[in-house]
Write a protein that holds these residues in place. Structure first.
Motif, PDB file in Angstrom:
ATOM      1  N   PHE C   8      72.244 -34.362  -3.166  1.00 44.38           N
ATOM      2  CA  PHE C   8      72.769 -34.556  -4.526  1.00 44.38           C
ATOM      3  C   PHE C   8      72.915 -36.035  -4.869  1.00 44.38           C
ATOM      4  N   ASN C   9      73.196 -36.827  -3.861  1.00 45.55           N
ATOM      5  CA  ASN C   9      73.300 -38.273  -4.107  1.00 45.55           C
ATOM      6  C   ASN C   9      72.212 -38.978  -3.329  1.00 45.55           C
ATOM      7  N   PRO C  10      71.018 -38.961  -3.868  1.00 40.79           N
ATOM      8  CA  PRO C  10      69.885 -39.519  -3.124  1.00 40.79           C
ATOM      9  C   PRO C  10      70.005 -41.033  -2.995  1.00 40.79           C
ATOM     10  N   PRO C  11      69.245 -41.599  -2.077  1.00 39.59           N
ATOM     11  CA  PRO C  11      69.332 -43.053  -1.828  1.00 39.59           C
ATOM     12  C   PRO C  11      68.948 -43.902  -3.033  1.00 39.59           C
ATOM     13  N   PHE C  12      68.164 -43.349  -3.929  1.00 38.92           N
ATOM     14  CA  PHE C  12      67.825 -44.044  -5.188  1.00 38.92           C
ATOM     15  C   PHE C  12      67.443 -42.966  -6.190  1.00 38.92           C
ATOM     16  N   LYS C  79      59.064 -42.662 -12.313  1.00 38.23           N
ATOM     17  CA  LYS C  79      59.961 -43.603 -12.972  1.00 38.23           C
ATOM     18  C   LYS C  79      61.346 -43.469 -12.349  1.00 38.23           C
ATOM     19  N   VAL C  80      61.975 -44.607 -12.040  1.00 34.05           N
ATOM     20  CA  VAL C  80      63.346 -44.593 -11.521  1.00 34.05           C
ATOM     21  C   VAL C  80      64.292 -44.986 -12.651  1.00 34.05           C
ATOM     22  N   GLY C  81      65.581 -44.818 -12.403  1.00 30.77           N
ATOM     23  CA  GLY C  81      66.567 -45.040 -13.458  1.00 30.77           C
ATOM     24  C   GLY C  81      66.618 -46.487 -13.912  1.00 30.77           C
ATOM     25  N   PHE C  92      65.807 -48.305   1.530  1.00 30.45           N
ATOM     26  CA  PHE C  92      65.662 -47.006   2.188  1.00 30.45           C
ATOM     27  C   PHE C  92      64.360 -46.944   2.985  1.00 30.45           C
ATOM     28  N   PHE C  93      63.270 -47.416   2.379  1.00 30.06           N
ATOM     29  CA  PHE C  93      61.981 -47.361   3.066  1.00 30.06           C
ATOM     30  C   PHE C  93      62.012 -48.244   4.312  1.00 30.06           C
ATOM     31  N   LEU C 169      64.877 -37.342  -0.892  1.00 29.13           N
ATOM     32  CA  LEU C 169      64.787 -38.266  -2.040  1.00 29.13           C
ATOM     33  C   LEU C 169      65.415 -37.664  -3.295  1.00 29.13           C
ATOM     34  N   GLY C 170      66.012 -36.473  -3.148  1.00 26.11           N
ATOM     35  CA  GLY C 170      66.732 -35.898  -4.287  1.00 26.11           C
ATOM     36  C   GLY C 170      65.951 -34.867  -5.074  1.00 26.11           C
ATOM     37  N   PHE C 171      64.736 -34.557  -4.640  1.00 26.25           N
ATOM     38  CA  PHE C 171      63.981 -33.509  -5.345  1.00 26.25           C
ATOM     39  C   PHE C 171      64.616 -32.159  -5.012  1.00 26.25           C
ATOM     40  N   ARG C 172      64.841 -31.353  -6.059  1.00 29.82           N
ATOM     41  CA  ARG C 172      65.517 -30.067  -5.893  1.00 29.82           C
ATOM     42  C   ARG C 172      64.533 -28.919  -5.992  1.00 29.82           C
ATOM     43  N   LEU C 173      64.690 -27.978  -5.102  1.00 27.55           N
ATOM     44  CA  LEU C 173      63.794 -26.831  -5.058  1.00 27.55           C
ATOM     45  C   LEU C 173      64.150 -25.841  -6.176  1.00 27.55           C
ATOM     46  N   THR C 174      63.139 -25.358  -6.902  1.00 25.41           N
ATOM     47  CA  THR C 174      63.388 -24.345  -7.940  1.00 25.41           C
ATOM     48  C   THR C 174      62.738 -22.998  -7.601  1.00 25.41           C
ATOM     49  N   GLU C 175      61.525 -23.049  -7.054  1.00 29.76           N
ATOM     50  CA  GLU C 175      60.865 -21.809  -6.651  1.00 29.76           C
ATOM     51  C   GLU C 175      60.090 -22.117  -5.375  1.00 29.76           C
ATOM     52  N   TYR C 176      59.847 -21.086  -4.562  1.00 30.72           N
ATOM     53  CA  TYR C 176      59.035 -21.292  -3.368  1.00 30.72           C
ATOM     54  C   TYR C 176      58.380 -19.980  -2.966  1.00 30.72           C
ATOM     55  N   ALA C 177      57.249 -20.115  -2.310  1.00 30.83           N
ATOM     56  CA  ALA C 177      56.522 -18.942  -1.823  1.00 30.83           C
ATOM     57  C   ALA C 177      56.623 -18.952  -0.316  1.00 30.83           C
TER      58      ALA C 177
END
Lengths: 327, 327, 327, 327
Positions: C8-12, C79-81, C92-93, C169-177
């Motif tokens: 929820f609180n990703p590094p960037f 794009k970042v904030g 982070f890298f 990196l903060g990407f959230r899962l919505t669907e998966y197979a």
């Protein structure tokens, strides 16, 4: 007048607009309207209350109809990120002299109700009973295929202060209408949390009142079909404005009124606004394409009528803009 | 007033409406409008004349623009079945004291021009230069994707007589608007030859004048897009009425005006009428759904403005209906 | 296999997917395809590079075409904030042994390029030259009216690790197979940052390769028209899959290939996912409605073809799922 | 092979295709399909028969479902101009050795049933009980909004003779598919009476069998919605082909099968053909855009399956074309 700057790190995290609670004078008639004509889905109902939601919503309700003596907007609901946002909100309200209380609401988790300094009645929650969404249940689609609640639009008698207050809560300005010339006053503002044009729009006028709430529909064709269905259902008088294309938001729209005169917008195809450097778009009050890109004016009722908030007095606006507007 | 009975075996066979010839005051500007905005295809052009057609039309032209000092409708064209229908027509006109002559028209075969007893200038032909249609040439589609000319609508000062005349020519009534009560007069009539709602509609008013001509488009979405394009092209003032759903014809419609004020309707989705026992539908002049199923009234200009026919005087109507109408 | 939990609180803060840079072998031909057929707008171009964007995008480019000997995906842009997110990313890298460097990119502000542990070449930026969007410039609309870049979809040979990395990196899962049964492996994941179904989808297969990038279009009608236009432009072979309705995402879709075989999806009408308690939706690999709600299978090419990343070797996947998939 | 020349003055006047009578094995299930999924309106029903019509039809029925042991097409219905056309037809059949009889049909006036030389069972009538159409009763619209029956398509084992026979009855050819080269045989023909692409199409194959009957729907969006509804109603297996654009007819289409495997096409947006000099369009059997403009092939079932006519033996076709087709 300076354009309000929203707060990037607001005191608590409102995620999006969530639901509206309406006082209605004939519960059966209103239920029929939202269920059969608009096409929302009744999730629960008893003698005094009906809960409905749209097809993509997991949440139990986005419209609540309450049987009442007088038509009014009982409250607007916003969803916050997590439970601790409710405590942060309580703390913020306490520090700022805003009346609030934790209340029990059926189907909702902990709910914080507050009345803002201008008289809008609002509730916040982080959790609501979830139900499987109906997005892929096309066999249940009806009406104009409403997909999700998109936004609220209110009349404000103290427009600039109201906009500033919500900017402090993290609402970001995307478009605004302003008088021309130096010292021109902002007459309407569209503000968002969720990343499209608005969750909350604020229009100069007799307030506090709800101007309308809006559902997103998949395409303009659903809106045209709703016009046909309302016309053949004896509801021509409830087709208040449109269909048409907004200049503001670029959305395709229709405004209809429910049996008590509460106004609903059907809305589709605006744009994304989540970039941190997204800049608000200014419209001159003198540009007719603002309200309707195609130039058609809105009827008088649309500038004048609105739903008062339960128990709140309505005040005249602080100023009358060169051109009365709302969108 | 008795509903006119069309003749099943007319003196000659008109198959459908075919083309309109317009006098325009700025040829380049008008060409630009029909080509770029409406989306017709220029087939031939010189310094004084531009020929355009729509995507499904094999025929060389369905609109002809002629450079002129004064804007007017030069004539309306109808296609007859075969060459001998032209001779039958000449014979009929001769017997009935109607002025006619065979004329030369570029790209058309033998062409019979006549001026009917009310002043409408009309030409008949059986053959026109054919070109491969563009229906499957989607890479050439533009504007609102006009597909074919659908109908003409005229103002008539002697409405009943005009309707009766065209019924004698085999035009069949599909819908009509009438004053209520005994002796109520017909105030507008929709008549066809080709099997849908109309080829020719006749409306009470100052005549002879062309009220509008209409192109069929594939769907309402093409019409909504045209509104968007005209709005962003500085042509808001040319968006005269709609979009909306007609009660009469059930078609989805938009009325726009060209640079000279000639009115074009974009039209889609009416119904079939070729059954021999198809019965005309009566509308009361008092039913607001007649013009727009959704109840929106037409603007004043729409009742008043029309294109005179080249060289023909315009007369006041014999009567003023309870409600002025046209659709 | 456990569903990845995003941070929820990703590094960037990555805000959304932004642009794709493609190596193409015939610059003129590719430009023609994206400009005339798809309908993107060329913002700048020289002998070696063409920059294009869609109608609602303020940013200078969302597709960059580069003349090259070999077709490939040069990089994906997010794009970042704010500017300091770039520094947080660099930090982070550095801490995680990931190769990165600040690079100069025309029309972009400070840009951080990195190659992730799986070989995807990605660049991050906070600021790009802005241009007035074309959303209300309907007179410029063409092709299928692409409105904004919506997402990327990549083939991954190490699927679970790739998903886990982007969840960090903060990407959230919505669907998966997922394969059925205990120990069933995830075979595809849809992950978002901006609040709809995805910014980035990851599919089991020979990777690293780009499977496709997608543009949002207003309605399904725009997609049907693109099919018509491509068919009449001799591009039938480039209509790879669809149109149809996805089960996953519920979007209406079409997949086409550009002159080098890079795959583009046209996509419309998915749903919102910004709630903090939004739960990912699991699909069994055995459910045919996953890929196409209507049941039509995807062609073999669609499972096999993809664009390699410039200079990166392609590896076989760690496992072959019961059913090969991608969406 | 010479293109058949239709007769301009046929022995009697068929106006258009009118209705189909289907033998179905589970009356409730079939009724549910046509009423709830397709969206036709039940006008009358008893234990053995259900009568349905579409929204613009004044006539009592355009589909009749009859409870039967075996699924079949009982007959196809065409409407003639007037009562005396029935007598002219009887006279023609008597002179040409064709079996016919006047029969009683509920809700129909005098009805002439005949079996043509190839085994198609057909009935003619001039008058059917009329009911107010439902075109403007939008509150009753459901399913895919079917508007009117558009055409029949049959498999013929003696293709050329069948086409010639119907040309003698006044059916006019609009499009046809033919083998390439000298002596190339016609493999399919589209023929009309009412002025659009077809009332009756005839395809080479095992016959006599009904390939499909088609309803006109207002727009492609209605067809896409039907796909969604069928998918979410467990009817994926009944989505046989499409949606897509035909090359032939230029219509947007979908083919679905009913519970007995009878095939229905949903069809919209073809073109007018009433000109006397309208020329038929030839397609090479080798042109893949003929069947689907977008290039997608039809499934095998679509070439093989059809509904036999009640009591008629099915024969192998006289020849097998280079490419098996039907549209």
């Amino acid at each position: 007048m300076p354009v309000p700057q929203h707060v990037f790190n607001p005191p608590f995290n409102i995620v999006r607009c969530s639901h509206v609670v309406l006082d209605v004078t004939d519960l059966d008639k209103s239920r029929e309207f939202y269920d059969k004509i608009i096409g929302l889905h009744v999730e629960d109902a008893d003698d005094t209350t009906v809960y409905l939601r749209a097809s993509e919503e997991h949440q139990h309700h986005s419209v609540v109809l309450r049987k009442a003596e007088t038509a009014a907007c009982a409250r607007l609901g916003f969803k916050v990120g997590n439970e601790d946002d409710l405590d942060k909100a309580a703390s913020f309200f306490a520090s700022n002299g805003i009346l609030y209380s934790f209340v029990d609401r059926p189907y909702q988790g902990r709910t914080l109700h507050f009345t803002d300094p201008f008289g809008y009645r609002i509730e916040l929650y982080a959790q609501m009973e979830k139900r499987p969404h109906l997005l892929r249940r096309y066999e249940l689609y009806k009406g104009c295929h409403p997909q999700r609640l998109d936004h609220f639009n209110v009349f404000a008698s103290e427009l600039q202060d109201t906009v500033d207050f919500y900017a402090r809560l993290g609402f970001r300005l995307t478009e605004y209408a302003e008088e021309d010339g130096e010292g021109g006053r902002i007459a309407a503002a569209w503000m968002h949390r969720k990343g499209n044009v608005h969750d909350f729009a604020i229009t100069n006028g007799r307030g506090p009142r709800l101007h309308h709430f809006a559902y997103w529909v998949p395409t303009a064709m659903n809106i045209l079909h709703l016009c046909d269905v309302m016309a053949s259902s004896g509801l021509i008088a409830n087709l208040e404005r449109g269909p048409g294309r907004h200049g503001i938001s670029n959305a395709f729209f229709l405004y209809v009124t429910d049996p008590d005169g509460h106004r609903i917008e059907l809305y589709t195809c605006d744009y994304q606004t989540m970039d941190h450097d997204h800049e608000p778009l200014r419209w001159s009050l003198r540009d007719p394409r603002r309200q309707t890109l195609w130039g058609a004016p809105a009827p008088r009722s649309w500038f004048e009528n609105g739903s008062p908030f339960t128990g709140q007095d309505v005040r005249e606006p602080l100023f009358v803009a060169d051109v009365t507007i709302a969108d």
